[in-house]
Design an enzyme around this catalytic site. Structure first.
Site, PDB file in Angstrom:
ATOM      1  N   ASP A 268      18.647 -73.997  34.834  1.00 24.36           N
ATOM      2  CA  ASP A 268      18.882 -75.310  34.251  1.00 24.36           C
ATOM      3  C   ASP A 268      17.683 -76.218  34.518  1.00 24.36           C
ATOM      4  O   ASP A 268      17.128 -76.224  35.613  1.00 24.36           O
ATOM      5  CB  ASP A 268      20.149 -75.900  34.884  1.00 24.36           C
ATOM      6  CG  ASP A 268      20.555 -77.215  34.276  1.00 24.36           C
ATOM      7  OD1 ASP A 268      20.911 -77.228  33.090  1.00 24.36           O
ATOM      8  OD2 ASP A 268      20.528 -78.234  34.995  1.00 24.36           O
TER       9      ASP A 268
ATOM     10  N   GLU B 171      12.090 -57.816  43.552  1.00 25.08           N
ATOM     11  CA  GLU B 171      12.556 -56.940  44.627  1.00 25.08           C
ATOM     12  C   GLU B 171      13.759 -56.104  44.183  1.00 25.08           C
ATOM     13  O   GLU B 171      14.124 -55.133  44.846  1.00 25.08           O
ATOM     14  CB  GLU B 171      12.943 -57.761  45.855  1.00 25.08           C
ATOM     15  CG  GLU B 171      11.790 -58.483  46.533  1.00 25.08           C
ATOM     16  CD  GLU B 171      12.275 -59.314  47.706  1.00 25.08           C
ATOM     17  OE1 GLU B 171      13.372 -59.013  48.241  1.00 25.08           O
ATOM     18  OE2 GLU B 171      11.573 -60.269  48.097  1.00 25.08           O
TER      19      GLU B 171
END
Length: 540
Positions: free
Chosen positions: A203, A261
């Site tokens: 957002d 990751e």
């Protein structure tokens, strides 16, 4: 997620769910996570790839969940953490990815971080939010404005300082110049990664970092000339210092490194940057080390023409060499596109069918908003029914966002169209109930059938998912382009006008075989396009 599917987001179709308005299972008039889980089969039946969930985190709900008081907790009105886990499991079983909304630029003023920060000037979190002394005359530190009206500063009597808020005063802005703040926010992201989410919608992604020196924003040239008549005074400034600061890029790189990751995770950013949105999108998606993709408000506004769509896409293609865009026509912040774009006397159902064909042919990923597959129009609400603070603040000049947030309609003959057994938090218009899922299911000519058919066609053709785009010359309200990729080459032609149009096939295009007429006809190298008609053909 398998690493060979790491780029699932490129060209994907996402379906946005507004949890409060999707399905109520508890009888309180508001939707919940279990309700979403129970309706995921409908979402999967459309042929989409991912689901974006608007915020469901713990919140006082001053801004309908975009004021988060605990980034790692489900608000009780939506259910429990176990309900969320069940939702993710069911989505994955159906082959759907889950994208969740991350509201990082600000928190709720009820968040424990802010409660501590405002308690004194020397507590461990004193610098976690944007605090500043008053000017000598007691006024706010600078001229920055809130999108929700008035100054972007609120006085706090305990600290005897102002704090910054780009939105409501109950949504204080976090201080991203403090590395501890960045660390804490990224740990909340890791929390949801460990719970199995596939991506994040960020957002107000360009609002994270503010100018260290709190410099005043200059006025727009238009407002200096006295020609700016915007309803919201926020639009009278050039927002150089309260958002889109260069330091934002470093945080996005940290965010991307965290996602990398994990296998197959992605993020899409919301950019609201007025005239600079395209340049910001280019900077935020380039280099493969920041956002995977962004969306702007280029096609979320009132403009509906061949020239506007072509101009928006060509501008993106010119400015963004290695980035990726996500196109949408509707979402929870704007008037539904069927209402925005249907001209007086026009046919909204015809426009709905035209729009999904167009959206499916654009280069980029695409996002659908719940209910648009039914052709739902903007709901007209009375002032006393409003819940959106933005609409309440600016009524009647701006009616707010509640008109696009009314509940999803499932069963025409059921109470509240099958959304809830109780009075819904927003009214369900009778006209919406007539468009319910059970009415349109199985109807060959329904808008819902059109959505399923166009999404299936998009998925079938590699050129539409990841291929290039090249525009062809066309006059008037005709938009024509070629999509090519993966051994696939398609001609896409759209007539935006309310009257028929003819378009001659270019002599050098080669043979064209129709695959989707959309009401069009092909006669001796001439396309005959009805009003709001389209043509898709295989080239070569």
């Amino acid at each position: 997620m398998a690493s060979d599917n790491a780029e699932w987001w490129r060209g994907c179709v996402t379906y946005q769910i507004y949890p409060r308005s999707f399905q109520d299972t508890t009888g309180d008039g508001s939707g919940d996570l279990s309700g979403i889980t129970s309706r995921l089969a409908h979402v999967a039946s459309l042929g989409v790839d991912a689901v974006w969930l608007s915020p469901f985190f713990k919140s006082p709900m001053a801004d309908m969940g975009y004021d988060v008081s605990d980034y790692c907790a489900v608000d009780p009105m939506f259910g429990t953490s176990e309900d969320f886990d069940a939702l993710v499991a069911e989505a994955h079983r159906l082959g759907l990815k889950i994208i969740i909304d991350q509201v990082l630029s600000h928190s709720s003023d009820k968040h424990e971080w802010f409660v501590e920060s405002r308690s004194s000037r020397d507590n461990p979190k004193a610098d976690w939010y944007v605090w500043a002394d008053a000017k000598p005359d007691g006024n706010a530190p600078n001229n920055w404005l809130s999108i929700f009206g008035g100054p972007a500063w609120e006085w706090d009597a305990t600290r005897r300082q102002y704090y910054m808020h780009n939105f409501l005063a109950s949504q204080p802005d976090l201080n991203f110049h403090n590395p501890d703040v960045q660390d804490a926010l990224l740990e909340t992201v890791r929390f949801w990664l460990e719970r199995g989410v596939d991506g994040f919608r960020l957002d107000t992604v360009n609002y994270y970092v503010h100018d260290r020196w709190l410099r005043d924003n200059p006025p727009l040239a238009a407002s200096v000339a006295g020609t700016n008549i915007a309803t919201n005074p926020y639009l009278y400034q050039e927002h150089l210092f309260d958002k889109t600061r260069p330091e934002n890029l470093a945080f996005l790189r940290r965010f991307r490194a965290l996602l990398d990751e994990y296998d197959g995770r992605a993020m899409v950013g919301e950019i609201g940057d007025e005239d600079r949105s395209l340049q910001t999108l280019a900077a935020y998606t380039s280099g493969g080390d920041k956002l995977h993709m962004c969306y702007t408000f280029d096609l979320l506004g009132p403009q509906f023409s061949a020239a506007h769509v072509r101009g928006s896409i060509e501008a993106f293609e010119s400015a963004v060499s290695d980035g990726w865009v996500c196109w949408a026509f509707s979402n929870h912040d704007v008037v539904r596109h069927v209402s925005r774009w249907t001209r007086p006397g026009g046919d909204p159902q015809r426009l709905a069918k035209f729009s999904i064909a167009l959206l499916c042919c654009l280069r980029g990923s695409i996002c659908l908003y719940q209910g648009e597959e039914l052709g739902l129009e903007e709901a007209e609400l009375a002032f006393e029914d409003l819940r959106d603070p933005f609409g309440i603040r600016f009524w009647p000049g701006i009616k707010g966002r509640d008109g696009c947030r009314t509940p999803m309609v499932w069963e025409a003959g059921a109470a509240n169209a099958g959304f809830s057994a109780a009075k819904p938090w927003l009214p369900v218009p009778d006209s919406h109930g007539a468009r319910a899922v059970d009415v349109q299911n199985g109807e060959e000519m329904s808008i819902l059938a059109r959505y399923r058919a166009m999404l299936a066609l998009r998925k079938k053709h590699p050129a539409l998912v990841k291929g290039s785009i090249r525009f062809l010359d066309a006059e008037g309200e005709v938009l024509a382009f070629v999509r090519e990729g993966g051994g696939d080459k398609l001609l896409c032609v759209f007539n935006f006008a309310d009257e028929p149009a003819n378009w001659p096939l270019p002599p050098d295009l080669g043979a064209v075989e129709a695959i989707e007429l959309g009401g069009a006809g092909l006669q001796e190298k001439m396309l005959l396009l009805p009003a709001l008609g389209c043509f898709l053909g295989r080239v070569g």
